[in-house]
Design a protein around this motif. Structure first.
Motif, PDB file in Angstrom:
ATOM      1  N   GLY A 299      -1.406  10.938 147.403  1.00  0.00           N
ATOM      2  CA  GLY A 299      -2.685  11.601 147.640  1.00  0.00           C
ATOM      3  C   GLY A 299      -3.759  10.623 148.075  1.00  0.00           C
ATOM      4  N   ILE A 300      -3.832   9.482 147.399  1.00  0.00           N
ATOM      5  CA  ILE A 300      -4.815   8.460 147.766  1.00  0.00           C
ATOM      6  C   ILE A 300      -4.545   7.944 149.175  1.00  0.00           C
ATOM      7  CG2 ILE A 300      -5.681   6.165 147.188  1.00  0.00           C
ATOM      8  CD1 ILE A 300      -5.000   6.797 144.260  1.00  0.00           C
ATOM      9  N   TYR A 301      -3.271   7.761 149.485  1.00  0.00           N
ATOM     10  CA  TYR A 301      -2.907   7.255 150.814  1.00  0.00           C
ATOM     11  C   TYR A 301      -3.302   8.245 151.905  1.00  0.00           C
ATOM     12  CZ  TYR A 301       0.052   5.992 154.785  1.00  0.00           C
ATOM     13  OH  TYR A 301       0.506   5.680 156.042  1.00  0.00           O
ATOM     14  N   LEU A 302      -3.038   9.537 151.672  1.00  0.00           N
ATOM     15  CA  LEU A 302      -3.360  10.550 152.681  1.00  0.00           C
ATOM     16  C   LEU A 302      -4.865  10.644 152.921  1.00  0.00           C
ATOM     17  CD1 LEU A 302      -0.840  13.375 151.674  1.00  0.00           C
ATOM     18  CD2 LEU A 302      -0.750  11.914 153.702  1.00  0.00           C
ATOM     19  N   VAL A 303      -5.649  10.548 151.856  1.00  0.00           N
ATOM     20  CA  VAL A 303      -7.108  10.541 152.026  1.00  0.00           C
ATOM     21  C   VAL A 303      -7.534   9.317 152.824  1.00  0.00           C
ATOM     22  CG1 VAL A 303      -9.310  10.328 150.816  1.00  0.00           C
ATOM     23  CG2 VAL A 303      -7.571  11.903 149.958  1.00  0.00           C
ATOM     24  N   GLY A 304      -6.871   8.201 152.558  1.00  0.00           N
ATOM     25  CA  GLY A 304      -7.221   6.965 153.238  1.00  0.00           C
ATOM     26  C   GLY A 304      -6.948   6.984 154.731  1.00  0.00           C
ATOM     27  N   ILE A 305      -5.963   7.789 155.161  1.00  0.00           N
ATOM     28  CA  ILE A 305      -5.657   7.829 156.597  1.00  0.00           C
ATOM     29  C   ILE A 305      -6.338   9.006 157.294  1.00  0.00           C
ATOM     30  CG2 ILE A 305      -3.451   6.657 156.283  1.00  0.00           C
ATOM     31  CD1 ILE A 305      -2.043   9.336 156.601  1.00  0.00           C
ATOM     32  N   GLY A 306      -7.183   9.743 156.553  1.00  0.00           N
ATOM     33  CA  GLY A 306      -8.002  10.745 157.223  1.00  0.00           C
ATOM     34  C   GLY A 306      -7.807  12.184 156.812  1.00  0.00           C
ATOM     35  N   TRP A 307      -6.928  12.466 155.856  1.00  0.00           N
ATOM     36  CA  TRP A 307      -6.751  13.851 155.415  1.00  0.00           C
ATOM     37  C   TRP A 307      -7.964  14.288 154.602  1.00  0.00           C
ATOM     38  CZ3 TRP A 307      -1.701  16.621 154.024  1.00  0.00           C
ATOM     39  CH2 TRP A 307      -0.732  16.406 155.014  1.00  0.00           C
TER      40      TRP A 307
END
Length: 268
Positions: free
Chosen positions: A44-52
């Protein structure tokens, strides 16, 4: 041909004797615990970090748990009734769960590739729902009802330890590989690989005893074989289905009992 078959059987017995059943179950559940929930929090943190956006992330992370919740009852019923070696199901479930979780590595930067993650999370939820029933059935088939609680408690403990270790390893990899933190999710693939290596060391046990029927023999947590004694009232008569295997009581009869229905409905 007979000599060759005997040689394979002897080789298999020697391999199984290298580990006690309790240690084998601990190693497998530790590895499967590292699979855990696919490191959902990190994903989840990774997806937010790439723009989700947060809504898409929340939907993606909830899909696995919701799917697993809906499918687990049917998965348990299927594992209970199957005549196929449950260890094969465990291997397949581990592979599919890991591959589905690793799909996040193919998500491109920006608020895109939603369907890739949504579909992979549904598949991951379906596959992971078979892991728990397989472990429980194999544990009961091997140790019988007398030692089931003790060994399952150990399995759950090692599963939680595996989850913690997986989170620590993923965090360390993300720290050292930054900014390419997506490679930290390779911990999931490594965990599945370790589980697959140790699953053959699990005893198949008595398949019927794994379904809750009386068995002829079991082992204690130290690996000593115990021969099941007949009941004082004599052996119970079991209904046999068309395949020649014992037939369990129909679900309609089970749920017709008011206490059972209340317990199932309330989750206690």
């Amino acid at each position: 041909m007979q000599d060759d078959l005997s040689g394979k059987q002897v080789k298999g017995l020697r391999m199984l004797s290298l580990l006690s059943p309790t240690v084998a179950f601990a190693l497998v559940t530790f590895s499967l615990g590292e699979l855990g929930d696919g490191l959902n929090i990190f994903q989840g943190i990774y997806l937010v970090g790439i723009g989700w956006n947060e809504g898409s992330v929340g939907t993606a992370l909830s899909l696995m748990g919701l799917t697993s919740l809906l499918v687990q009852t049917f998965a348990g019923d299927w594992v209970d009734k199957t005549t196929i070696d449950r260890r094969k199901f465990l291997v397949a479930a581990s592979i599919v769960t890991a591959l589905s979780a690793l799909m996040i590595m193919f998500v491109r930067e920006g608020n895109q590739d939603h369907m890739l993650i949504f579909i992979s999370k549904v598949i991951e939820g379906v596959a992971s729902s078979f892991i728990g029933p397989c472990i429980a059935a194999l544990t009961l088939a091997t140790f019988g009802p007398d030692h089931f609680d003790r060994v399952m408690a150990s399995n759950i403990l090692w599963g939680h330890i595996g989850s913690v270790i997986a989170a620590v390893l993923a965090g360390l990899l993300a720290y050292f590989l930054y900014p390419d933190i997506k490679y930290s999710f390779l911990v999931i693939g490594f965990s599945a690989l370790v589980a697959i290596v140790f699953i053959p060391f699990l005893p198949e046990g008595d398949p019927n005893m794994g379904r809750g029927f009386s068995g002829k023999a079991m082992v204690d947590p130290d690996g000593n074989e115990i021969v099941q004694k007949d009941d004082k009232d004599g052996p119970r008569e079991l209904q046999i289905d068309t395949t020649g295997h014992p037939e369990a009581t129909d679900y309609s009869i089970v749920f017709s009992d008011r206490k059972t229905l209340v317990l199932c409905a309330t989750g206690f």
